[in-house]
Design an enzyme around this catalytic site. Structure first.
Site, short mmCIF file in Angstrom:
data_model
loop_
_atom_site.label_atom_id
_atom_site.label_comp_id
_atom_site.label_asym_id
_atom_site.label_seq_id
_atom_site.Cartn_x
_atom_site.Cartn_y
_atom_site.Cartn_z
N CYS A 8 -32.04 16.96 -37.84
CA CYS A 8 -33.23 17.48 -37.19
C CYS A 8 -33.84 18.54 -38.10
O CYS A 8 -33.12 19.34 -38.69
CB CYS A 8 -32.85 18.10 -35.85
SG CYS A 8 -34.23 18.87 -34.99
N LEU A 9 -35.16 18.55 -38.21
CA LEU A 9 -35.84 19.52 -39.07
C LEU A 9 -35.63 20.96 -38.57
O LEU A 9 -35.79 21.90 -39.33
CB LEU A 9 -37.34 19.21 -39.16
CG LEU A 9 -37.69 17.87 -39.83
CD1 LEU A 9 -39.19 17.60 -39.74
CD2 LEU A 9 -37.23 17.86 -41.29
N HIS A 20 -34.63 11.31 -29.49
CA HIS A 20 -34.51 12.62 -30.14
C HIS A 20 -35.76 13.48 -29.87
O HIS A 20 -35.65 14.66 -29.50
CB HIS A 20 -34.31 12.40 -31.65
CG HIS A 20 -34.18 13.65 -32.47
ND1 HIS A 20 -33.01 14.01 -33.10
CD2 HIS A 20 -35.08 14.62 -32.77
CE1 HIS A 20 -33.20 15.16 -33.72
NE2 HIS A 20 -34.45 15.55 -33.56
N HIS A 69 -36.57 16.94 -27.52
CA HIS A 69 -37.29 18.16 -27.94
C HIS A 69 -38.30 18.59 -26.87
O HIS A 69 -38.43 19.78 -26.60
CB HIS A 69 -38.07 17.90 -29.24
CG HIS A 69 -37.26 18.11 -30.49
ND1 HIS A 69 -36.62 19.28 -30.77
CD2 HIS A 69 -37.03 17.29 -31.55
CE1 HIS A 69 -36.01 19.18 -31.95
NE2 HIS A 69 -36.23 17.98 -32.44
NI NI Z 1 -35.51 17.17 -34.21
#
Ligand code: NI
Length: 169
Positions: free
Chosen positions: A92-93, A134, A138
């Site tokens: 994940c960023l 994912h 968020h």
């Molecule tokens: Ni992410």
């Protein structure tokens, strides 16, 4: 315009987002910035919560900009169905440097709106189904570490806390 990506531990990332009501110029700018930010990272998905905007919007592009038809913009998405399971490593960023194996649906059908407010549906399997789940997480203020249990989760959280203490996070 590339916007800064929030990291794990920032309150806005852990707070559920609200539905989009206005499909105005501001939303269009947000979406363009999210796409720029995702490509610059580079990443295959980004949610508005990751740039500190509490709205239910995400962008996904498995081709990371190489295929012009690869970009998916989803506003106010909801799962119509989720089937099966898959177990793959993911990152994940907002958690740079960390990866973990996460249980996700194998297939899904997602319903939402496009950037102009027009209804759309997207069927997904494999990596795309994983990316959808994912990014949906968020929008609910949840990151992949929150899907882990026990020692797997503790190891990552403790390493982040250590980085936070030394100012490296
Ligand atoms: Ni992410």
């Amino acid at each position: 315009m590339v916007r800064p990506i929030l990291k794990y531990g920032t309150r806005a990332l852990h707070t559920p987002a609200a539905p989009v009501v206005d499909f105005d110029e501001r939303l269009q700018r947000l979406i363009e910035d999210m796409v720029d930010t995702m490509y610059a990272a580079p990443g295959i998905g980004l949610a508005a919560t990751q740039v500190g905007v509490p709205l239910r919007v995400f962008v996904v592009d498995l081709s990371v900009g190489r295929d012009p038809s690869g970009l998916i913009v989803m506003v106010n998405p909801e799962f119509v169905s989720r089937e099966g399971t898959q177990l793959q490593e993911e990152g994940c960023l907002s958690l740079p440097g960390f990866n973990a194996t996460v249980l996700r649906p194998a297939r899904s059908l997602l319903r939402g709106l496009n950037r102009y407010g027009k209804p759309q549906e997207r069927e997904a399997s494999g990596l795309l189904a994983r990316a959808f789940q994912h990014e949906m997480d968020h929008l609910d203020g949840r990151l992949f570490v929150d899907r882990l249990r026990g020692i797997k989760r503790d190891v990552i959280v403790r390493r982040i806390q250590k980085l936070q203490r030394t100012g490296e996070w």
